[in-house]
Design a protein around this motif. Structure first.
Motif, PDB file in Angstrom:
ATOM      1  N   PHE B 188       0.827  -1.200   0.000  1.00 31.73           N
ATOM      2  CA  PHE B 188       0.000   0.000   0.000  1.00 31.73           C
ATOM      3  C   PHE B 188       0.867   1.257   0.000  1.00 31.73           C
ATOM      4  CE2 PHE B 188      -2.892   3.208   1.495  1.00 31.73           C
ATOM      5  CZ  PHE B 188      -4.080   2.868   0.868  1.00 31.73           C
ATOM      6  N   ALA B 189       1.957   1.186   0.779  1.00 32.26           N
ATOM      7  CA  ALA B 189       2.848   2.342   0.853  1.00 32.26           C
ATOM      8  C   ALA B 189       3.499   2.626  -0.495  1.00 32.26           C
ATOM      9  CB  ALA B 189       3.908   2.093   1.922  1.00 32.26           C
ATOM     10  N   SER B 190       3.658   1.549  -1.303  1.00 36.43           N
ATOM     11  CA  SER B 190       4.292   1.732  -2.610  1.00 36.43           C
ATOM     12  C   SER B 190       3.430   2.501  -3.597  1.00 36.43           C
ATOM     13  CB  SER B 190       4.642   0.383  -3.226  1.00 36.43           C
ATOM     14  OG  SER B 190       5.296  -0.422  -2.310  1.00 36.43           O
ATOM     15  N   LEU B 191       2.172   2.719  -3.231  1.00 36.46           N
ATOM     16  CA  LEU B 191       1.304   3.496  -4.120  1.00 36.46           C
ATOM     17  C   LEU B 191       1.838   4.902  -4.345  1.00 36.46           C
ATOM     18  CD1 LEU B 191      -2.243   2.566  -2.766  1.00 36.46           C
ATOM     19  CD2 LEU B 191      -1.330   1.994  -4.996  1.00 36.46           C
ATOM     20  N   GLN B 192       2.653   5.351  -3.379  1.00 34.86           N
ATOM     21  CA  GLN B 192       3.229   6.698  -3.455  1.00 34.86           C
ATOM     22  C   GLN B 192       4.033   6.899  -4.741  1.00 34.86           C
ATOM     23  OE1 GLN B 192       2.314   8.794  -1.424  1.00 34.86           O
ATOM     24  NE2 GLN B 192       2.661   8.276   0.724  1.00 34.86           N
ATOM     25  N   LYS B 214      -9.266  -0.206   5.728  1.00 35.46           N
ATOM     26  CA  LYS B 214      -9.280   0.566   6.977  1.00 35.46           C
ATOM     27  C   LYS B 214      -9.522   2.031   6.645  1.00 35.46           C
ATOM     28  CE  LYS B 214      -7.415  -2.801   9.627  1.00 35.46           C
ATOM     29  NZ  LYS B 214      -8.295  -3.877   9.936  1.00 35.46           N
ATOM     30  N   PRO B 215     -10.094   2.732   7.593  1.00 34.34           N
ATOM     31  CA  PRO B 215     -10.379   4.148   7.327  1.00 34.34           C
ATOM     32  C   PRO B 215      -9.148   4.935   6.866  1.00 34.34           C
ATOM     33  CG  PRO B 215     -11.429   3.462   9.344  1.00 34.34           C
ATOM     34  CD  PRO B 215     -10.611   2.313   8.883  1.00 34.34           C
ATOM     35  N   PHE B 216      -7.990   4.677   7.485  1.00 34.18           N
ATOM     36  CA  PHE B 216      -6.821   5.488   7.101  1.00 34.18           C
ATOM     37  C   PHE B 216      -6.389   5.198   5.668  1.00 34.18           C
ATOM     38  CE2 PHE B 216      -4.841   1.697   8.907  1.00 34.18           C
ATOM     39  CZ  PHE B 216      -3.800   1.449   8.035  1.00 34.18           C
ATOM     40  N   ARG B 217      -6.616   3.952   5.260  1.00 37.35           N
ATOM     41  CA  ARG B 217      -6.272   3.624   3.869  1.00 37.35           C
ATOM     42  C   ARG B 217      -7.244   4.284   2.904  1.00 37.35           C
ATOM     43  NH1 ARG B 217      -4.747  -2.339   5.279  1.00 37.35           N
ATOM     44  NH2 ARG B 217      -2.598  -1.961   5.918  1.00 37.35           N
ATOM     45  N   VAL B 218      -8.508   4.285   3.310  1.00 39.90           N
ATOM     46  CA  VAL B 218      -9.511   4.948   2.480  1.00 39.90           C
ATOM     47  C   VAL B 218      -9.098   6.403   2.272  1.00 39.90           C
ATOM     48  CG1 VAL B 218     -11.883   5.776   2.429  1.00 39.90           C
ATOM     49  CG2 VAL B 218     -11.403   3.451   3.189  1.00 39.90           C
ATOM     50  N   ARG B 219      -8.718   7.035   3.369  1.00 36.80           N
ATOM     51  CA  ARG B 219      -8.347   8.451   3.281  1.00 36.80           C
ATOM     52  C   ARG B 219      -7.142   8.646   2.376  1.00 36.80           C
ATOM     53  NH1 ARG B 219      -9.790  10.263   8.732  1.00 36.80           N
ATOM     54  NH2 ARG B 219     -11.751   9.533   7.863  1.00 36.80           N
ATOM     55  N   LYS B 220      -6.177   7.741   2.545  1.00 35.01           N
ATOM     56  CA  LYS B 220      -4.957   7.835   1.736  1.00 35.01           C
ATOM     57  C   LYS B 220      -5.294   7.728   0.244  1.00 35.01           C
ATOM     58  CE  LYS B 220      -0.921   8.381   1.071  1.00 35.01           C
ATOM     59  NZ  LYS B 220      -0.267   9.625   1.516  1.00 35.01           N
ATOM     60  N   LEU B 221      -6.168   6.777  -0.063  1.00 33.63           N
ATOM     61  CA  LEU B 221      -6.551   6.597  -1.462  1.00 33.63           C
ATOM     62  C   LEU B 221      -7.266   7.828  -1.993  1.00 33.63           C
ATOM     63  CD1 LEU B 221      -7.834   2.911  -1.778  1.00 33.63           C
ATOM     64  CD2 LEU B 221      -5.760   3.900  -2.716  1.00 33.63           C
TER      65      LEU B 221
END
Lengths: 346, 744
Positions: B188-192, B214-221
């Protein structure tokens, strides 16, 4: 086919016929099936109905909200019972539905639930809008646009309104379990795309099913009779009928307007049972109108199709559109519509 | 890493991998074992290349491969001048083997390490990665090790991209995914990384499970979306997130079908095909999730339903909304229910049946056989009610003869009915909704539209009191029956036969459960039998009239007798106390038919009736208690009447005396002198040609064919001839009903 009617009748009671009863007893589903059987094997509508009485709104109603519902054209839908709907979660539903609408409006762009959008969805109950205490509370859903300017009076513009209600819906209540909320009648005003979005969300969230509720000519005649029978202090509009003649290339519409007092007088002349309307009376009432018209124009209206009825109480179109004009008979009108909706989902 | 250690490692890994994944099918487990042998073999070659085994050319190739692998494992030789040449040679070897037969897990393990550790140049790494084609499967551990190299930063961006593409392409061939899923956060971090993003998205799309959302992943996306705009790969991942967590995020995909991911498979197309062929059995299925219903049904017909049957979606939304005050922590702690998306096999269903998440729209079960199993045994009334409401309304909405002149959705409606019928067949039970739909729509049905489907629905009507169903259904069906073509009549009889069979099966299964139930509503077995018997009589009336309407058509008679083939065996086959005989009109039509197969079928049915009645009589004598179900003597009399008539005609040549009685005066008027013989086995119009063939075959030298010569011994030979010609029903009938002392 009577010709091969079996003479031996089974001694068993009708409800006992299903072996499945062994497993589940008389379950809601069972009752459901029984009621459908009854409905299909006999005449679909009871031969008599009550004439709507004066305001039957429960006392705790909000006059402002009630007034809001009048004089608007509503498109009718029938709705199967909502699964796991809870009146305590209306706030949460607003959040979810606004996010859903926002996402639908900007196809492909994901939105976070709870984010601030330029639209707002509100859920609110319509207190007192019920026939009996057992009826589910009616509720209203509105889509409002938020004005970008932070003006003083943050009056939101209403983009779309829909409301759900159940007036004298006992027959439906009996056939569902407590996980369900019965609001078989849904009325919408606003762009159809919005109705579609809201409907889709409800269907996905509460596993229900919306179907457009058309009103056939038979039921329109009933409406005409019942609404003519209502006592009015003053008439606001003429009693008007619209018939459609199917002919090509364009269909021909015949409009037939009567002074409401004349209509009432006609009704009084055919009406016998106090407080009730019977099928016979409805037929007679319509026949009188037909013969009157025939005498003047030599057209048999009975061969055409009744598509719209307007009275001072309400007006209804066969497409499933209704406009309620009279506050006093709101509940009466809705009760009949609820009956039709329940018939459709049975 | 020494080869010794490698052996241990790999064996340990094999052990764990075989033990851990319980959901792997047997087939796959078998393959894995084979695979293990494979790797051992190749390993052995690698270990002791002194044991020169030059037996096969293939082995030679493999040895070369081992040398090559070892070469890569050791790293580039700095001093050698000809290193490029050697490198090229070894690369070629690896590539050849890989594209031809694929690489064993060991080889992949080592070479992946080499490619990502950066020992060689970027070009070499690329070439190695491109040929990481498994023979059958890729061990999960190798992938995990490979991913760990990504953190070290020794490989170039392009190698990383290629690695991710490889991972996506080979995803199906990785033996397990649990360990890889633990690295979800890393991916997931590699999406950067902008270059990696599309491929990582694709990988995450394949990898994501509900607990990963997870909510934080949703926000990140959502942040990424804000930064990069609407990217198809992000959209796909976001919509998957919405699928798992509709309370956190909302997205709706455009209706037009779109390609969401760049095709990572392109590089390996031929190789993937080869691996699949080698694997033969289905690969461990990755989750097949829909990118919204729009993708399945591109034409959005009306708002009510994009597709008729809703897509399977777990009901997280309404459930979580049901809880008052849902908080973030609620979301973070998984609630222990089994997500539908992971339900892939029957054992899984059994293990999780108590905590299964149900679909948000119950209609989705129609397309899912596992969930059909579930609703078949569930006692929860609300589940059935949800299905009932949905199905009733959908049938009503879709039914084409409700919509005037609107036949364009005919195909869709037919498909929908087919799906329902499939589900009913699967469950061996009808749906209530279909029953009510039939009540409502049968009076309006033209008898033509969706005929096959509609009649199949009739055959799945749950068992019910016949008298109750008659006005709702059977009367309408009779009207259509009498006014339609012979083919329609045959189809109706066929479906009524199936209906009878379904009722019988249901009743015979139910009888044994009866004692445990105590219901306030009394339903006696006698009552049920009454219903079945009325159904049979109804079909009897239809058949008799139809025979008259259709001029005793043989074709129709076949269908009628098929029905009675079911009827005559109720007592023995279904263990139900019921014997109903066919009506006179059918019996005599069959007996006097010109068609030998009809006569044969009649004989068979009579034979079975006899067996059933004898069995019933025997039971009556044994247990005198069950008086309720003793058959009336009328049934026996009726049967005997038929039997006498048949024997009189076919065997004793004394027709029209007992059974079918016709006044001799009337018979005389016909002017047929030898009427007595004219219906026996020799002269019966259905059998006459057999008699002639028999005589011609046995006595070809005879000048004239004398029918009446078939008697005595010849009669017996003739019988054998008839039996040998396939008239098995006749054989059974004669063997059971006629004592051989009475040879005419």
């Amino acid at each position: 086919m009577d010709s091969y009617d079996t003479s031996e009748s089974t001694p068993r009671h009708s409800a006992s016929s299903r072996l499945k009863d062994y497993f589940i007893g008389a379950t809601p589903l069972q009752k459901r099936l029984e009621s459908v059987r009854k409905l299909t094997s006999f005449i679909p509508t009871p031969p008599r109905r009550k004439i709507p009485q004066c305001s039957q709104l429960q006392e705790d109603n909000d006059p402002q909200k009630v007034a809001f519902l009048l004089h608007k054209q509503w498109t009718l839908y029938s709705l199967t019972p909502l699964y796991k709907f809870s009146y305590t979660n209306l706030k949460e539903y607003s959040r979810l539905l606004s996010a859903f609408i926002a996402a639908e409006k900007q196809k492909g762009l994901a939105v976070e639930v709870g984010e601030d959008f330029n639209i707002k969805v509100t859920f609110s109950t319509l207190l007192g809008m019920k026939g009996t205490q057992r009826d589910s509370e009616a509720f209203l859903v509105q889509i409002l646009s938020k004005s970008q300017l932070p003006s003083e009076n943050r009056e939101h513009k209403v983009l779309w309104t829909g409301w759900f209600c159940c007036i004298f819906g006992d027959s439906l209540l009996e056939t569902v379990s407590e996980d369900f909320t019965c609001v078989p009648l849904f009325l919408a005003n606003g762009a159809e795309t919005n109705t579609a979005i809201v409907g889709t969300w409800f269907q996905k969230t509460f596993d229900c099913y919306f179907s457009p509720l058309a009103i056939n000519a038979f039921n329109l005649s009933w409406m005409a009779a019942m609404w003519t029978a209502c006592k009015m202090d003053q008439y606001m509009a003429a009693t008007e009928f619209l018939w459609s003649v199917p002919c090509s290339p364009q269909s021909l519409d015949i409009s037939y307007a009567i002074h409401p007092e004349d209509a009432k007088a006609l009704w009084d002349s055919v009406h016998k049972t106090p407080g009730e309307v019977t099928q016979e009376e409805v037929d007679l009432f319509m026949d009188c109108l037909y013969s009157h018209f025939h005498r003047h124009f030599k057209i048999h209206l009975s061969a055409t199709r009744l598509v719209r009825v307007s009275t001072s109480v309400a007006s209804a179109h066969t497409d499933g559109k209704i406009k309620i004009l009279c506050h006093k008979y709101l509940i009466g009108v809705l009760a009949y519509l609820t009956e039709l909706a329940i018939f459709q989902i049975d | 890493m020494s080869s010794q250690k490698r052996v241990k490692d790999s064996q340990a890994q094999k052990r764990t991998s075989q033990g851990s994944d319980t959901y792997e099918t047997n087939l796959l487990a078998g393959e894995e074992k084979e695979d293990l042998n494979d790797s051992k073999r190749s390993l052995k070659h690698g270990q002791d290349n002194i044991a020169e085994d030059y037996g096969h050319a293939d082995d030679q190739g493999e040895d070369a491969l081992q040398i090559a692998v070892r070469y890569f494992e050791k790293g580039p030789i700095k001093t050698s001048q000809s290193k490029d040449k050697i490198l090229e040679k070894h690369l070629k070897t690896v590539e050849n083997v890989a594209w031809k037969n694929g690489l064993a897990p060991e080889g992949i393990d080592i070479l992946l390490n080499v490619a990502l550790s950066g020992k060689f140049g970027s070009a070499v790494n690329t070439r190695i990665l491109k040929c990481m084609i498994p023979t059958t499967l890729i061990p999960e551990d190798s992938v995990v090790k490979a991913v760990s190299w990504l953190c070290v930063g020794k490989c170039s961006g392009s190698t990383k991209v290629l690695f991710y593409r490889w991972l996506v392409a080979m995803f199906d061939f990785i033996d397990h995914k649990d360990q890889i899923n633990l690295l979800y956060g890393f991916f997931f971090a590699s999406l950067q990384d902008d270059a990696l993003c599309p491929y990582v998205c694709h990988l995450l799309y394949l990898l994501t499970r509900k607990e990963n959302v997870k909510p934080f992943r949703v926000r990140k996306l959502l942040d990424l979306q804000a930064k990069m705009g609407m990217q198809p790969h992000l959209q796909a991942l976001l919509s998957l997130y919405k699928f798992f967590a509709p309370t956190l995020i909302s997205v709706s995909l455009p209706a037009r079908k779109k390609i969401y991911f760049k095709n990572s498979e392109n590089l390996w197309k031929a190789a993937l095909f080869a691996v699949r062929q080698r694997n033969q059995g289905p690969p461990p299925e990755p989750l097949k999730l829909m990118l919204g219903p729009a993708q399945v049904h591109p034409v959005k017909r009306k708002w009510n339903s994009c597709s008729v049957i809703p897509v399977l979606n777990s009901s997280s939304c309404s459930k979580e909304c049901g809880k008052k005050g849902m908080t973030l922590s609620d979301y973070l702690s998984s609630n222990g229910s089994f997500p539908l998306e992971q339900l892939k096999s029957f054992p899984q269903l059994l293990q999780n049946i108590h905590c299964l998440e149900l679909p948000s729209q119950m209609g989705a079960v129609l397309n899912n056989s596992l969930l059909l199993h579930y609703i078949n045994c569930v006692k929860d009334e609300s589940i059935l009610l949800r299905l009932y409401h949905w199905l009733s309304q959908t049938l009503q909405e879709e039914c084409i003869w409700y919509k005037m002149n609107n036949y364009e959705h005919g195909k869709e409606f037919t498909n929908f009915l087919d799906t329902i019928i499939r589900a009913e067949c699967f469950l061996q039970e009808g749906f209530y909704s279909c029953e009510t739909f039939l009540y409502k729509s049968l009076p309006l049905w033209d008898g033509f539209c969706c005929r096959s489907q509609f009649l199949q629905l009739v055959s799945w009507i749950p068992f019910s009191s016949f008298s109750e169903l008659k006005p709702l259904l059977f009367d309408h069906l009779a009207q259509l029956f009498f006014t339609s073509t012979i083919y329609f009549k045959c189809s109706v009889l066929q479906s009524l036969k199936e209906l009878l069979q379904n009722w019988l099966l249901w009743l015979s299964a139910d009888i044994h459960m009866k004692p445990v139930m105590n219901s306030p509503l009394e339903t006696t077995l006698g009552g049920s039998m009454n219903s079945v018997s009325e159904l049979i009589q109804y079909v009897g009336r239809l058949s008799t009239t139809a025979m008259r309407l259709e001029n005793n058509s043989t074709f129709l008679l076949h269908f009628i007798l098929d029905f009675y083939e079911k009827v005559c065996d109720i007592y023995i086959n279904y263990n139900l106390p019921l014997v109903v005989l066919f009506p006179l009109g059918i019996f005599y039509s069959a007996l006097l038919s010109l068609d030998s197969s009809i006569l044969n079928q009649l004989c068979y049915i009579m034979h079975r009736y006899r067996n059933n009645l004898t069995a019933a009589k025997k039971n009556e004598l044994v247990q005198k208690t069950k008086s309720e179900f003793n058959f009336s003597s009328k049934t026996y009399q009726e049967f005997n009447h038929y039997l006498t008539a048949m024997v009189g005609c076919l065997w004793t040549s004394k027709p029209f005396q007992k059974g079918l009685y016709i006044d001799p005066e009337v018979l005389e008027k016909t002017g047929i002198a030898e009427y007595k013989n004219s219906l026996n086995l020799v002269h019966h119009p259905a059998l006459l040609n057999y008699a002639v063939s028999f005589l011609l075959q046995e006595w070809p030298e005879e000048r004239t064919v004398s029918m009446s010569s078939i008697r005595g011994k010849k009669w017996n030979w003739y019988l054998d001839y008839l039996f040998s010609e396939g008239l098995q029903g006749l054989k059974l009938f004669i063997r059971s009903s006629i004592h051989h002392s009475s040879v005419p």
